[in-house]
Write a protein that holds these residues in place. Structure first.
Motif, PDB file in Angstrom:
ATOM      1  N   LEU A  79       0.865  -1.191   0.000  1.00 26.92           N
ATOM      2  CA  LEU A  79       0.000   0.000   0.000  1.00 26.92           C
ATOM      3  C   LEU A  79       0.896   1.234   0.000  1.00 26.92           C
ATOM      4  N   LEU A 129      -6.776   3.035   4.640  1.00 32.78           N
ATOM      5  CA  LEU A 129      -7.778   2.356   3.823  1.00 32.78           C
ATOM      6  C   LEU A 129      -9.160   2.888   4.190  1.00 32.78           C
ATOM      7  N   GLY A 183      -5.890   2.310  -0.099  1.00 31.74           N
ATOM      8  CA  GLY A 183      -6.784   1.347  -0.724  1.00 31.74           C
ATOM      9  C   GLY A 183      -8.201   1.547  -0.242  1.00 31.74           C
ATOM     10  N   THR A 214      -6.471   3.082  -6.985  1.00 32.47           N
ATOM     11  CA  THR A 214      -5.808   2.609  -5.765  1.00 32.47           C
ATOM     12  C   THR A 214      -6.141   1.135  -5.597  1.00 32.47           C
ATOM     13  N   CYS A 246      -7.974   1.806   9.064  1.00 34.35           N
ATOM     14  CA  CYS A 246      -9.119   1.774   8.179  1.00 34.35           C
ATOM     15  C   CYS A 246     -10.120   2.834   8.669  1.00 34.35           C
TER      16      CYS A 246
END
Lengths: 303, 263
Positions: A17, A22, A45, A98, A267
């Motif tokens: 990444l 994320l 991502g 991405t 995340c």
């Protein structure tokens, strides 16, 4: 004096990444929904809305309720099912600049395996997140993530079907999350992500009825961050694969807390609803912090 | 859709607990159409956490206006903002009214603060057709925008539950009376208001074979179709269960009344 641009890339198994940020499953659709508001190329991502084998209508309304510094949701994994996903959504994913990670959920271990197999040779899907932690479905979902043996069984079966990096999304609604994390790693997980939402409830005192049609739902948002952080800390101590920390992260400072206790990446979920630019601002905030403290690698944060 | 910081250009208390805000947002207004909404971040604190959706009340070259009633913490905080304050807003969002250029009289039916999106619609419709609005409210203080509609040359009829203004009754009573006596068939109807009113409205429209579009209200999280938190039950003959849940924020908020499954 010239400042060196810090390297904030991270590895989740064999997936690299460009940065550790994320966007979370269920909070970012299929990426396109936010494309006009977010520069997707700035993100490490995105994790897609959960995919099940068959189409799911989801739960009746109301599905969301705001609570103190948080929200409850009980969407119930509404999605178009695997075959329509392959037809209608997959072709659009190649435009997303991405890494795209698919989130998969089944009612049986075999269903997870079937979906994983179908998705494993698709160019636009970089990794799979195995959802064994959805609190809002009556079959499968969180039940797998609450049992070490079932966790092992699901992950192990999926592992045999795919060479894609496997991330296992863990439920906080367990007694000992570290033991579930170990079972996921033993089953072949390349990483774990946690926490999914905390099972919660809210009542309407006027009608004397639950505020969610499904009665209970998953709590997310800043209210759950301390619980999430504690669990990420526990899991980081217990296993030797990357941990993706999540739960109530709103700012880059929140993200740093997770990185400090050992998370490899973070995340962003509910924060997207409040500020779609949150994930981009977090990437920038982490970079700025590192520059300010003359750090050139992410791991320097923990020193 | 874009996310912008918009200054409050005007603030007006149009009725007790009802406010109108004019927002400096030309980049949103240039793409906005009647029936769409904006998603407003009311506070940077975490209480309330989520944005609040507001239908677009007026579209001007300078920006947009919203009209709201205080119903909870979010709208209370919003009502305390002052002229010159800035709001983080996203818009225009959602699928608005489809406006067909035909010669029929358009009938707008509003329940309470449901007049909010219908004003932007009336401003658009009156450019090429005759417009009539039927407003229902509990009592006369809740009948808002009456003079504004009249100033546009629009015929306004009012119903109140207590009879304090207009007829004693509800907006759909006015609609039934009008359709029953109208010589023209299948007049297009546009409605916004509480769900029980919209349900009756749909039944009346069906009875008179009138095309009917209704704007639904829902609690929302993302507002852009990502979270599936705000859905409406919609008929789908191709589904084995004959229905599907559609997102109010992107598939609506305006739906064809015939699509809605009320049970």
């Amino acid at each position: 004096m010239q400042t060196i641009e810090p390297d904030i890339s991270v590895n989740i198994g064999k997936l690299k990444l460009k940065n550790p940020v994320l966007c979370a499953s269920g909070c970012f659709g299929y990426g396109q929904e936010y494309a006009e508001l977010v520069d997707l190329s700035m993100l490490g991502g995105i994790i897609l809305k959960g995919i099940t084998l068959k189409e799911r209508h989801g739960n009746p309304m109301p599905r969301i309720v705001e609570t103190s510094a948080g929200m409850l949701n009980s969407v119930g994994l509404q999605n178009m099912g695997l075959s329509r996903f392959l037809r209608e959504k997959l072709p659009l994913l190649s435009n997303i600049p991405t890494n795209v990670i698919a989130n998969i959920c089944g009612e049986t271990p075999e269903e997870y395996a079937t979906i994983a197999k179908e998705l494993s040779n698709k160019d636009s899907i970089a990794a799979l997140e195995i959802n064994i932690s959805c609190p809002n479905v009556s079959h499968g979902g969180m039940l797998f993530g609450q049992d070490m043996m079932l966790t092992f069984e699901v992950v192990n079966l999926v592992r045999k079907q795919t060479s894609l990096p496997l991330i296992v999304k863990l439920s906080p609604n367990v007694t000992d999350i570290a033991s579930i994390a170990r079972a996921a790693v033993d089953g072949g997980a390349d990483a774990v992500s946690l926490i999914n939402t905390l099972l919660g409830m809210a009542m309407n005192i006027k009608t004397k009825k639950p505020r969610l049609a499904n009665i209970t739902g998953g709590l997310s948002g800043p209210a759950i961050k301390p619980v999430a952080l504690r669990m990420v800390w526990e899991v980081c101590k217990a296993i030797n694969v990357p941990v993706i920390g999540q739960g109530g992260i709103m700012t880059w400072e929140d993200s740093l807390e997770f990185l400090l206790v050992g998370a490899t990446a973070v995340c962003i979920g509910t924060a997207n609803f409040v500020n779609p630019k949150a994930s981009m601002e977090i990437v920038q905030g982490i970079k700025d912090y590192m520059k300010q403290h003359k750090m050139i690698e992410l791991k320097a944060i923990r020193m | 859709m874009i996310q912008v910081t918009a200054k409050i250009l005007e603030k007006e208390e149009v009725a007790p607990d009802h406010y109108r805000l004019a927002l400096d947002a030309p980049l949103i207004s240039k793409d906005a159409s009647p029936g769409q909404f904006i998603h407003v971040n009311i506070t940077s604190q975490y209480m309330p956490l989520l944005r609040r959706p507001f239908s677009i009340h007026r579209i001007t070259p300078f920006g947009i206006e919203i009209l709201f009633r205080i119903v909870g913490t979010g709208t209370k905080l919003l009502s305390e903002k002052r002229q010159g304050d800035e709001l983080d807003i996203i818009g225009p969002l959602g699928h608005g009214f489809s406006i067909k250029n035909n010669a029929f009289t358009a009938i707008l039916v509003a329940g309470g603060v449901g007049v909010a999106p219908l004003f932007a619609l009336a401003e658009r419709l009156r450019q090429f057709t005759e417009v009539r609005i039927l407003i229902g409210s509990k009592t006369k203080t809740g009948v808002i925008c009456l003079e504004k509609f009249e100033a546009l040359g629009i015929d306004v009829q009012v119903a109140t539950d207590d009879g304090s203004l207009g007829i004693k009754g509800v907006a759909t009573d006015l609609l039934e009376d009008f359709l029953a006596t109208s010589a023209s068939p299948q007049l297009p109807i546009y409605g916004c208001g509480p769900m029980p009113m919209l349900r009756i409205l749909s039944e009346i429209a069906h009875l008179y074979s009138s095309p009917c579009q209704i704007s639904l209200e829902a609690n929302m999280a993302c507002g852009v179709g990502a979270c599936l938190g705000c859905v409406a039950k919609i008929a789908n003959p191709h589904s084995p269960s004959h229905f599907e849940y559609k997102r109010v924020c992107v598939d609506g908020p305006v739906f064809d009344a015939r699509e809605i499954l009320w049970r």
